[in-house]
Write an enzyme that holds these catalytic residues in place. Structure first.
Site, short mmCIF file in Angstrom:
data_model
loop_
_atom_site.label_atom_id
_atom_site.label_comp_id
_atom_site.label_asym_id
_atom_site.label_seq_id
_atom_site.Cartn_x
_atom_site.Cartn_y
_atom_site.Cartn_z
CG ASP A 287 133.55 -34.52 -3.24
OD1 ASP A 287 132.53 -35.15 -3.56
OD2 ASP A 287 133.55 -33.69 -2.32
C1 NOJ Z 1 129.93 -34.12 -2.78
C2 NOJ Z 1 130.33 -34.00 -1.34
O1 NOJ Z 1 131.35 -33.03 -1.21
C3 NOJ Z 1 130.80 -35.31 -0.72
O2 NOJ Z 1 130.97 -35.10 0.66
C4 NOJ Z 1 129.83 -36.41 -1.02
O3 NOJ Z 1 130.27 -37.61 -0.41
C5 NOJ Z 1 129.72 -36.56 -2.52
N1 NOJ Z 1 129.22 -35.33 -3.11
C6 NOJ Z 1 128.81 -37.72 -2.93
O4 NOJ Z 1 127.51 -37.42 -2.68
#
Ligand code: NOJ
Length: 730
Positions: A287
């Site tokens: 993430d």
């Molecule tokens: C953080 C989020 O937790 C995740 O769900 C998302 O896909 C990513 N950022 C990318 O934007």
């Protein structure tokens, strides 16, 4: 001597042919051979670059892409891509294909969560439709819009089983049941990826957040998650396993510290379970900065160690924080990261690029916005999904639908002309200007037959009651009052946990004011999570949860209010009476003392239970019939129930089949959803709903190591208000 020039000439021709058409570029060669060939040609730097995802910032002007584009390293593995026009993608991709030594295409990813430009209802809302085919279709449309904007990959679906409505991200998943999350996960993966990823308009899906993220303490986002192995196997892993079986290309590792070993550095979940046990052959992306965050979580002393731990645990691609590029070469030199692991990671990433057909077709079509976004057939699906997602919680005196006997209707509340909050969080590239507002919807639906009185009434929060007078006036002038209340989109989603899930005091106050007027009174709620309704539930005659319906909010809601659409949504997440009752989900385990042990100051039942949802039709359930009362593990048991639409209105009914296992070597939840089916039933029509119980699928459960256990004994089948016993014999 004379023959030498000829030999050189032949060698030259051969080597140049080989260079022009190496195996990795040969579309007829098997993918694994192409990867072998490509890896054998790559330098360490080129390999490491494949493990890196860089962010390509927002740029809404196609004429300005040049500057920003120059910064993109043509060797980069992936871009988190936030432009919406295909020219940007194609120009960057051209750089990768033409300016990098080996011409490896970039994979462009973006958060297409519930739509790209056409915004569908939020995933939580979608699950309340219980319509997997429609959800799959919405994902197919999202994929097409996204592909035509230049995306190959979405970070969706989110299948974190909801456990706490204070956690803002319950809006992004499919509710509180592992089976429901599994079937909607499969629908989404099939919708995005299609049958063949290499075809146009299909994009790779990404299951997230692997795993256990929704258990963050108290619902506070990014906090510690304490998940026993038993809970991991029976609640949180099943949707991921279903998605892997459905062929998902990628997964995203979570932010959460998973019982002491953070999810982004957890070898057990990322390698032993995902790759070794389930055989996933795609790749895992971290993430956003979840590798760097290992230092915040106290699991790595610095960025280098964070990179080492995440990479060796099984995270192949680093989202955003550049840690792999900075540290992997040195870690290899030090012997801490073996070359085989680098090759394995690169192989997995290249495999998905090959499956996407990027080597053959690196570019996307360049169409105009009108040709690719918001097509009429997309809006139709969006409207249908929005209307099927809405849940009629209460409908005393058949206040809904609003018939033509009502000559005047008041529509009051801060959501009336709203177009921003209607989209919900993670609205992709949705634009407020595309949203059909509630005021537009109700004018079109009711405007010809009734006088419509509009008033804002109040803001979402604050304490300004000056508009109450105007609301009272509109209500008093009307035969029926519709009050539109709820949450702003930013109140749920990432980093949007809330200690209270009530409506703000000003909204509750206006609801009480409206109740005093004695008019038939409908409350429409829009939210990204269940709300605490204890102080207001008894006041309106009818309550409809419309969630955050997306682009077609207005027509979908107006259609439900008028009866053009018959509500068919059912809750996939429990509405507690009060926030203090949390955690509250239907599939809890039995308590030690039957019927006791609940909070003394509130009823023990939820306000609205999992599966609750009314219709304008009434459905009569016949008696459950079992094909046999005893089965062995290799046999199947068929259960049937006849459902009659006992009304004069056509409608749809979803039958939910639960199984309860009252005694087991490891205690089981009170009941577990095993199957459901939604059917349309015309007025007066009867239909038989059938569920075939397969012991190897429906009666087994996992132990804390993930081994499947099947034990002979009594089971109960539960459907509607019936509970019947059957036996599994040795
Ligand atoms: C953080 C989020 O937790 C995740 O769900 C998302 O896909 C990513 N950022 C990318 O934007």
């Amino acid at each position: 001597m004379k023959k030498l020039p000829l030999l050189f000439f032949t060698l030259f021709i051969l080597s140049s042919t080989f260079a022009q058409n190496p195996v990795y570029k040969d579309k007829n060669a098997p993918i694994e051979e192409r990867i072998d060939d490509l890896i054998s040609r790559m330098t360490l730097e080129e390999k490491v670059m494949q493990t890196n995802q860089w962010t390509y910032g927002k740029n809404s002007n196609p004429n300005n892409i040049e500057d920003r584009m120059r910064e993109v390293n043509p060797m980069i593995g992936s871009l988190l891509y936030r432009a919406t026009f295909p020219q940007a993608r194609n120009q960057i991709q051209k750089k990768a294909i033409e300016d990098s030594r080996l011409g490896i295409p970039i994979i462009f990813g973006f958060d297409v969560i519930h739509g790209y430009r056409t915004v569908f209802p939020t995933p939580l809302a979608q699950s309340c439709s219980w319509n997997t085919a429609l959800v799959k279709e919405s994902c197919r449309i999202s994929a097409k819009e996204a592909w035509l904007a230049g995306c190959d990959w979405t970070f969706s679906p989110m299948i974190d089983v909801a456990r706490n409505p204070r956690w803002g991200r319950v809006v992004e998943g499919y509710g509180e049941d592992p089976y429901l999350n599994s079937v909607f996960c499969v629908a989404a993966v099939e919708g995005y990826q299609g049958k063949d990823l290499s075809e146009k308009y299909t994009i790779a899906a990404c299951l997230k957040h692997y795993v256990g993220y929704s258990m963050s303490e108290g619902g506070k986002d990014y906090h510690y998650t304490d998940v026993s192995d038993q809970t991991l196997w029976e609640t949180f892993l099943p949707p991921f396993e279903a998605g892997v079986k459905a062929g998902v290309a990628t997964l995203m590792s979570g932010f959460n510290d998973l019982t002491g070993i953070p999810a982004s550095a957890n070898h057990y979940t990322l390698t032993e379970i995902l790759k070794e046990k389930w055989g996933h052959d795609g790749f895992v992306i971290s993430d956003w900065a979840s590798i760097r965050n290992l230092t915040n979580q106290g699991y790595a002393k610095d960025r280098k160690e964070a990179g080492l731990k995440a990479f060796m645990a099984g995270v192949e691609m680093d989202m955003m924080d550049n840690i792999y590029v900075e540290n992997l070469p040195q870690l290899i030199k030090e012997g801490k990261v073996p070359m085989e692991r680098i090759d394995d990671a690169v192989r997995r990433i290249l495999r998905i690029k090959y499956r996407l057909g990027l080597f053959e077709q690196p570019y996307v079509d360049e169409l105009t916005e009108e040709e690719r976004f918001l097509l009429p057939e997309y809006l139709e699906v969006a409207e249908q999904l929005a209307s099927e997602s809405m849940v009629l919680l209460k409908n005393d005196n058949q206040t809904l639908p609003i018939t033509s006997n009502n000559k005047s209707i008041a529509f009051i509340g801060p959501l009336l002309s709203d177009s921003v909050n209607m989209m919900g969080s993670w609205e992709g590239m949705g634009k407020a200007k595309d949203v059909y507002t509630i005021i537009e919807g109700v004018k079109a639906e009711f405007g010809d037959n009734a006088t419509l009185n509009f008033a804002a009434g109040c803001e979402f929060d604050g304490s300004d009651t000056t508009s109450f007078a105007e609301a009272r006036k509109a209500a008093l002038a009307s035969d029926v009052v519709v009050l539109l209340m709820g949450e702003k989109k930013g109140w749920s989603g990432e980093n949007s946990s809330r200690s209270s899930i009530s409506l703000p005091a000003i909204q509750e106050q206006l609801i009480a004011e409206m109740d005093k007027l004695g008019k038939p009174f409908v409350l429409v709620l829009s939210s990204g999570r269940p709300l605490e309704l204890i102080r207001i539930n008894s006041l309106p005659d009818a309550i409809l949860e419309m969630w955050q319906p997306g682009t077609m909010a207005g027509p979908a809601l107006a259609g439900i209010l008028s009866g053009k659409y018959n509500p068919s949504g059912k809750l996939t997440i429990t509405f507690p009476q009060t926030v203090g009752q949390i955690p509250m989900h239907y599939n809890a385990r039995p308590t030690a003392v039957k019927g006791l042990g609940y909070f003394q100051d509130v009823p023990k039942e939820p306000m609205y239970a999992f599966g609750h949802g009314l219709s304008y039709s009434s459905f009569k359930y016949g008696e459950v019939k079992l094909s046999t009362e005893k089965i062995s593990k290799d046999e199947k048991l068929t259960v049937e129930i006849e459902v009659t639409n006992n009304s004069e209105v056509d409608g749809s009914e979803t039958v939910l089949w639960f199984i309860s296992d009252p005694f087991a070597s490891i205690t089981r939840p009170i009941k577990e959803l095993k199957y459901f089916e939604k059917k349309s039933l015309k007025a007066g029509e009867k239909s038989i709903y059938t569920f075939e119980i397969d012991p190897m699928r429906d009666l087994i459960y996992p132990n804390s190591k993930g081994d499947k256990i099947l034990e002979a004994g009594d089971f109960y089948l539960m459907v509607n208000d019936q509970k019947v016993k059957f036996e599994l014999v040795d």
